[in-house]
Design an enzyme around this catalytic site. Structure first.
Site, PDB file in Angstrom:
ATOM      1  CG  ASN A 167     -15.231  -5.029  -2.937  1.00  0.00           C
ATOM      2  OD1 ASN A 167     -14.039  -6.155  -1.924  1.00  0.00           O
ATOM      3  ND2 ASN A 167     -16.679  -5.657  -2.057  1.00  0.00           N
ATOM      4  CD  GLU A 265     -18.606  -9.681   3.054  1.00  0.00           C
ATOM      5  OE1 GLU A 265     -19.446 -10.174   2.586  1.00  0.00           O
ATOM      6  OE2 GLU A 265     -17.989  -8.920   2.969  1.00  0.00           O
ATOM      7  CB  CYS A 299     -20.621  -8.633  -1.170  1.00  0.00           C
ATOM      8  SG  CYS A 299     -19.813  -8.046   1.112  1.00  0.00           S
ATOM      9  CD  GLU A 475     -15.254  -9.711   7.921  1.00  0.00           C
ATOM     10  OE1 GLU A 475     -15.968  -8.891   7.109  1.00  0.00           O
ATOM     11  OE2 GLU A 475     -13.605  -9.946   7.834  1.00  0.00           O
TER      12      GLU A 475
END
Length: 501
Positions: A167, A265, A299, A475
């Site tokens: 993405n 993630e 996300c 992250e």
């Protein structure tokens, strides 16, 4: 280069890649050992772009061997030396912003205005930010009394396997590459099979920046083959993955069998809460941004929109007004806001969830975006759905498409219950003019990120943690260092040691 031309990517990629040798191993371009390839496809047209090497377990082994050598060389450089190489990489990313952006746009369907702008700036910024960490990683000394010293150090894992999603191909790859390198590791990147192209140019740029051979390796291939081999390899003690929760669970299970460390993630079903005291104009702008940016393929998209009942009709109208200004079409046209969905498979999934939602009673509202799909492309117009059955798949699964669900609530407790009624816990956005309500909301909502009167507002030093089925670890920010280094304790005694026996 001043204008991106579809079908002419040879000017953007290293020449060897155009012949199907897309494995970057030990500082050289290689073909898969068995010669297998697959085509990467332009989602705007449905046409193949180039043939990509389809790596297998043997190719992963070659990459691991190269990374083990590279890790030793990289570890011999001090933090300032590593920082210099990373800063040079940031400069080269900025210099090649149009090429990197073109590859991501052609490969993923993202708008060129985004891939060559904000996305490239973010990728370069990752290297700049983490270059400032390389010489600041410290341990500690523990007081153990007058004749003993306890020393706690952070050490790199050595070889890290990184699997990045489709993405945000370049951005999410550098989100892993930069901190992994800053922490003194070598790595093997497996980009998503749908979007491998920008990773190939990144490999070339890191080589130009002076990164020692073998420190960065790229394995192109399928997740079930190359990705699985990387996860299962005994000499790769750390795996970092960004992608779907279903795949993340499989990776965690495989890593658990081998007692490997993982950073995951994963997906989300994030709420967007508009309280009755919110500024409706800014809230509607935020909702349209979070739901429809990148065609909903984000996300942290807060697509589960919950609105105080008295504001519901007015909020939907303001969203419609903003969607009418969105231009959807050729992602290589600088005036385009949104391109296609990344693949036919993903488009089919979005349409399936919509069909199931409508069958369960959901209502699709007509929107008037500037919709100009290209022939053969994976296009879908933005949608708002109401009357959603909270038990339906459309209400509970991550859609990853341009679909906003809007539901009313009657009191704060009902809003928090609806927000938390999900297996995910990645992000949330809350809109209110009350400080007390904002403080209550951020405590009541069980997510790693809570935005108050904003959405997708992050910086490179802001950690992005996930809860529940949204992942493990964090992250971005200094906290990423904890992902890619492990602790070692040394105890030194300089008195007389007295054992038990």
């Amino acid at each position: 280069m001043s204008k991106v031309q579809r079908g002419n990517i040879s000017e953007y990629l290293p020449a060897d890649c155009m012949s199907g040798s897309t494995l970057w191993i030990g500082g050289k371009w290689e073909a898969a050992s068995d010669g297998r390839t697959f085509d990467t496809v332009d989602p705007a047209t449905g046409n193949p772009i180039i043939s990509i090497s389809r790596a297998g377990a043997g190719d992963v082994q070659r990459a691991v061997d190269a990374a083990k050598i590279g890790a030793k060389v990289w570890a011999e450089l001090d933090g300032m030396q590593r920082a210099g190489i990373m800063r040079k990489a940031a400069e080269l990313i900025r210099e090649h912003r149009l090429a990197l952006g073109a590859l991501d746009s052609i490969d993923s369907g993202k708008a060129i205005s985004e891939t060559s702008g904000r996305n490239t700036d973010g990728a370069a910024g990752m290297f700049d930010f983490f270059s400032g960490i390389t010489d600041k990683i410290r341990g500690s000394v523990i007081d153990m009394g007058p004749k003993k010293t306890g020393l706690v150090e952070r050490e790199p894992y050595g070889v890290v396997g990184a699997i990045s999603p489709w993405n945000f191909p370049m951005t999410n790859a550098t989100t892993k590459i930069a901190p992994i390198l800053a922490c003194g590791n070598a790595l093997i990147l497996k980009p998503a099979e749908q979007t491998p192209l920008s990773a190939l140019l990144l490999a070339h740029l890191l080589d130009l920046a002076g990164l020692p051979k073998g420190v960065f390796n790229v394995i192109t291939g399928l997740g079930a083959e190359a990705g699985a081999a990387l996860v299962e390899h005994p000499d790769v003690p750390k795996i970092s993955f960004t992608g779907s929760t279903a795949t993340g669970r499989r990776i965690a299970a495989a890593a658990g069998e081998r007692l490997k460390s993982v950073t995951l993630e994963l997906g989300g079903k994030s709420p967007f809460i508009v309280f009755d005291d919110a500024d409706l104009d800014t809230a509607a702008s935020g909702a349209v941004t979070t739901v429809f940016m990148n065609q909903g393929q984000t996300c942290t998209s807060c697509a589960k929109v919950l609105v105080a009942r008295p504001l519901l009709a007015a909020f939907i109208e303001k969203c419609k007004e903003r969607v009418a200004k969105i231009s959807i079409g050729d992602p290589l046209d600088p005036s385009t806001d949104l391109g296609p969905i990344v693949s036919q498979q993903q488009l089919d999934r979005v349409n399936r969830l919509l069909s199931e939602g409508v069958a369960a009673g959901a209502t699709k509202l007509a929107l008037s975006a500037k919709y100009s799909p290209m022939v053969g492309g994976c296009f879908i117009a933005p949608l708002i759905v109401t009357d959603l059955d909270p038990a339906s798949s459309l209400a509970r699964e991550e859609i990853f498409g341009p679909v906003m669900s809007v539901s009313p609530f009657d009191n704060d407790e009902e809003a928090y219950a609806a927000a938390n009624d999900t297996e995910y816990g990645l992000a949330a956005s809350v809109w209110t003019s009350s400080l007390a309500r904002a403080e209550t909301a951020r405590r009541a909502i069980n997510t790693g990120i809570v935005w108050i009167n904003c959405v997708h507002t992050l910086s490179l030093n802001t950690p992005v943690p996930g809860r529940k089925s949204s992942g493990l670890g964090s992250e971005y920010g200094w906290e990423a260092v904890d992902n890619y280094m492990r602790l070692k304790t040394t105890v030194t005694m300089f008195g007389d040691y007295k054992g038990l026996f």
